[in-house]
Design a protein around this motif. Structure first.
Motif, PDB file in Angstrom:
ATOM      1  N   GLU A 111     -17.431  -3.415  30.411  1.00  0.00           N
ATOM      2  CA  GLU A 111     -16.051  -4.283  29.888  1.00  0.00           C
ATOM      3  C   GLU A 111     -16.001  -4.436  28.625  1.00  0.00           C
ATOM      4  O   GLU A 111     -14.724  -4.172  27.848  1.00  0.00           O
ATOM      5  CB  GLU A 111     -16.285  -5.805  30.332  1.00  0.00           C
ATOM      6  N   HIS A 128      -6.419  -3.123  29.523  1.00  0.00           N
ATOM      7  CA  HIS A 128      -5.759  -3.795  29.656  1.00  0.00           C
ATOM      8  C   HIS A 128      -5.727  -4.429  30.158  1.00  0.00           C
ATOM      9  O   HIS A 128      -5.071  -6.163  29.914  1.00  0.00           O
ATOM     10  CB  HIS A 128      -4.516  -2.474  29.953  1.00  0.00           C
ATOM     11  N   LEU A 129      -6.289  -4.503  31.496  1.00  0.00           N
ATOM     12  CA  LEU A 129      -5.926  -6.070  32.728  1.00  0.00           C
ATOM     13  C   LEU A 129      -7.078  -6.519  31.802  1.00  0.00           C
ATOM     14  O   LEU A 129      -6.835  -7.899  31.338  1.00  0.00           O
ATOM     15  CB  LEU A 129      -6.390  -5.397  34.104  1.00  0.00           C
ATOM     16  N   LEU A 130      -8.006  -6.378  31.239  1.00  0.00           N
ATOM     17  CA  LEU A 130      -9.390  -6.860  30.832  1.00  0.00           C
ATOM     18  C   LEU A 130      -8.730  -7.789  29.571  1.00  0.00           C
ATOM     19  O   LEU A 130      -9.231  -9.196  29.152  1.00  0.00           O
ATOM     20  CB  LEU A 130     -10.561  -6.343  30.435  1.00  0.00           C
ATOM     21  N   GLY A 187     -20.195 -13.158  28.575  1.00  0.00           N
ATOM     22  CA  GLY A 187     -19.443 -13.580  29.465  1.00  0.00           C
ATOM     23  C   GLY A 187     -18.974 -12.147  29.671  1.00  0.00           C
ATOM     24  O   GLY A 187     -18.859 -11.825  30.835  1.00  0.00           O
ATOM     25  N   TYR A 188     -19.109 -11.021  29.091  1.00  0.00           N
ATOM     26  CA  TYR A 188     -19.118  -9.596  29.215  1.00  0.00           C
ATOM     27  C   TYR A 188     -19.425  -8.457  28.832  1.00  0.00           C
ATOM     28  O   TYR A 188     -21.000  -9.091  28.554  1.00  0.00           O
ATOM     29  CB  TYR A 188     -17.881  -9.206  28.248  1.00  0.00           C
ATOM     30  N   THR A 189     -19.292  -8.002  30.433  1.00  0.00           N
ATOM     31  CA  THR A 189     -20.889  -6.536  30.807  1.00  0.00           C
ATOM     32  C   THR A 189     -20.517  -6.091  29.101  1.00  0.00           C
ATOM     33  O   THR A 189     -18.915  -5.312  28.568  1.00  0.00           O
ATOM     34  CB  THR A 189     -20.359  -6.112  31.704  1.00  0.00           C
TER      35      THR A 189
END
Lengths: 98, 430
Positions: free
Chosen positions: A86, A27-29, A81-83
């Motif tokens: 994530e 939700h935050l991502l 840019g994301y793992t």
């Protein structure tokens, strides 16, 4: 006593502290996605809807963006840019939206 | 409704605990009070996010303007592609969410007393303050450039009441045939790094149709700028020799202006006569951040990279252009993105919920160079031990290349830019 403690005491059992769940990360991502893709992935104008994409498809598309194997203007630059964790959290979040 | 202030609430509780069983009070947002100063990309996003995800917290938004005029897409007014009404946004959506929106100026903050004083004298108590006040212009940093001068040489660098961007558009329409448009562009850091160059582009877009023999002289206090290669490609492709950009190393720094005689004066004393002058002066954090003692010698606010809490004051989280967020740009998207981390961090100990331990700060800045010609820069950032860092091997600018090859991408990015504008303003105001 700080005012906030007073407020929590007064409210009693009505406002039980909530603990973070696995959903919170997604939700935050996903907040960043709302800058273009609308509220909860609903899509806006030319920016496509991403709500309701299955987690499997979402993760596969993301990998294609990362590898420049999918037509893109900016998603390829973003995707790198994301793992993996994530991406999985984002996939779960948007899969759960209508 | 009359808000129960934190101070008032505590006094009430002390007076009679029995009254607290009143149903009205039980329905109140009793977990705490968050005050937000500034209703722009940072503040409106913060207030809205808190109202949705922390309904137990009372949210008050303080903003002097009755509506919000965005800086992004203001340049498109100059290009004739948008009107002022198109970029003006109402706070009604936030009011409908239960946010108390107060249209007044925050005159002062008492960090120790946890209160904000408004210009009308009202005192708002807070548990957590989100301060998103934006920038102030450093009047006098360019000699002769003060508020009166801005009525002749508009800056049009703050939305405000819309009068500055309107004035610049009117001056552009009244430019004599073959006239000279001068821009003075500030050193880093400043609000919206690609903004001056999009502005050059949109002015050229207008002039190409309305006044094709006019010239644009862009004087810069820097030797390099955001998306420079892409902008210069676009200028050459679309506008030929209409635009001349003068870097600092070629005496581009404007140190004095003489609005009465329509002069820009450079560092080495060269006088440039312009028919229209757009002066974007050096900037610093808004005055309330200075007066509260939150800024350092740079004029901007140092903050904790994970929470955006001001180094100088507990429980005040400073977001948006006012803080020191380098290498993140001072952009609307960064203000929006970081607002949510700041709210989650601020409200963690108010609500008992966890803050975001591993936040990602996200930016995309689109710029319009001409019709169906958009470009972008993307940045993915994370807080670390050494401050905020850009995530390696990610982000970056649109690929360069000849227009004949890149036209479909440029057209798509222009459409995506429009989608960005519509989507992010929904995330602020809907």
């Amino acid at each position: 006593m700080k005012p906030i403690h007073m407020a929590l005491t007064l409210a009693g059992g009505l406002l039980l502290p909530q603990t973070a769940t696995a959903d919170d990360a997604g939700h935050l991502l996903a907040q960043s996605c709302a800058g273009c893709h609308g509220q909860e992935g609903a899509g806006v104008g030319a920016a496509p809807a991403i709500a309701g994409i299955s987690a499997e498809d979402f993760i596969a598309m993301w990998a294609e963006f990362q590898a420049d194997e999918r037509p893109a203007t900016i998603m390829n630059r973003i995707a790198r840019g994301y793992t993996d964790e994530e991406i999985a959290a984002l996939a779960a979040y948007f899969a759960a939206k209508d | 409704m009359t808000p129960i202030t934190r101070r008032g609430f505590a006094a009430l509780a002390g007076a009679s605990a029995l009254t607290l069983s009143a149903p009205a009070l039980l329905r109140a947002q009793t977990a705490g009070r968050m005050v937000v100063i500034g209703g722009g990309f940072g503040g409106a996003s913060a207030a809205r996010f808190a109202s949705i995800h922390y309904p137990e917290v009372a949210v008050t938004l303080v903003e002097p303007q009755p509506t919000f005029i965005t800086c992004p897409y203001g340049n498109l007014i100059l290009g004739g592609k948008r009107t002022l009404a198109d970029i003006t946004h109402s706070y009604d959506g936030l009011v409908a969410r239960g946010i108390e929106v107060i249209h007044d100026r925050a005159a002062g903050i008492d960090p120790d007393g946890h209160s904000v004083q408004l210009a009308n004298g009202t005192v708002l108590d807070y548990d957590k303050l989100i301060l998103s006040p934006g920038i102030s212009l450093r009047w006098g940093a360019i000699e002769g450039y003060d508020e009166a001068a801005a009525e002749i040489f508009p800056h049009a660098w703050m939305g405000g009441d819309g009068s500055q961007i309107t004035l610049l558009r009117q001056q552009l329409e009244a430019l004599p045939e073959g006239g000279v448009v001068g821009l003075a562009i500030p050193p880093n850091p400043f609000r919206c790094p690609p903004g001056p160059y999009e502005r050059i582009s949109m002015i050229a877009h207008h002039l190409k149709q309305a006044n094709p023999t006019a010239k644009i002289l862009a004087f810069d206090a820097k030797d390099a700028f955001s998306k420079q290669g892409l902008f210069e490609d676009g200028w050459a492709e679309l506008y030929g020799d209409m635009i001349e950009w003068v870097p600092a190393s070629l005496d581009g720094t404007i140190v004095r202006v003489d609005p009465g005689n329509k002069l820009f004066i450079s560092e080495f004393g060269e006088e440039h006569r312009v028919d229209l002058g757009n002066v974007i002066p050096p900037q610093q954090a808004a005055s309330i951040a200075q007066e509260t003692g939150l800024t350092n010698e740079s004029g901007w606010v140092p903050v904790a990279p994970l929470t955006f809490e001001a180094t100088a004051a507990a429980d005040i989280h400073v977001i948006g252009d006012a803080n020191i967020g380098s290498p993140m740009p001072k952009s609307g998207y960064i203000a929006n993105s970081t607002s949510k981390t700041a709210v989650a961090a601020a409200l963690a100990d108010v609500t008992g919920r966890e803050a975001w331990a591993d936040p990602v700060y996200f930016n995309t800045c689109y710029s319009h160079i001409g019709q169906d010609y958009g470009i972008s820069v993307v940045g993915v950032f994370r807080p670390g031990e050494e401050g905020i860092a850009e995530t390696p091997d990610s982000g970056g600018v649109s690929p360069r290349g000849p227009l004949a090859e890149k036209a479909p991408d440029r057209a798509l990015e222009a459409r995506y830019a429009d989608a960005w504008y519509d989507s992010i303003t929904k995330d602020m105001f809907s």
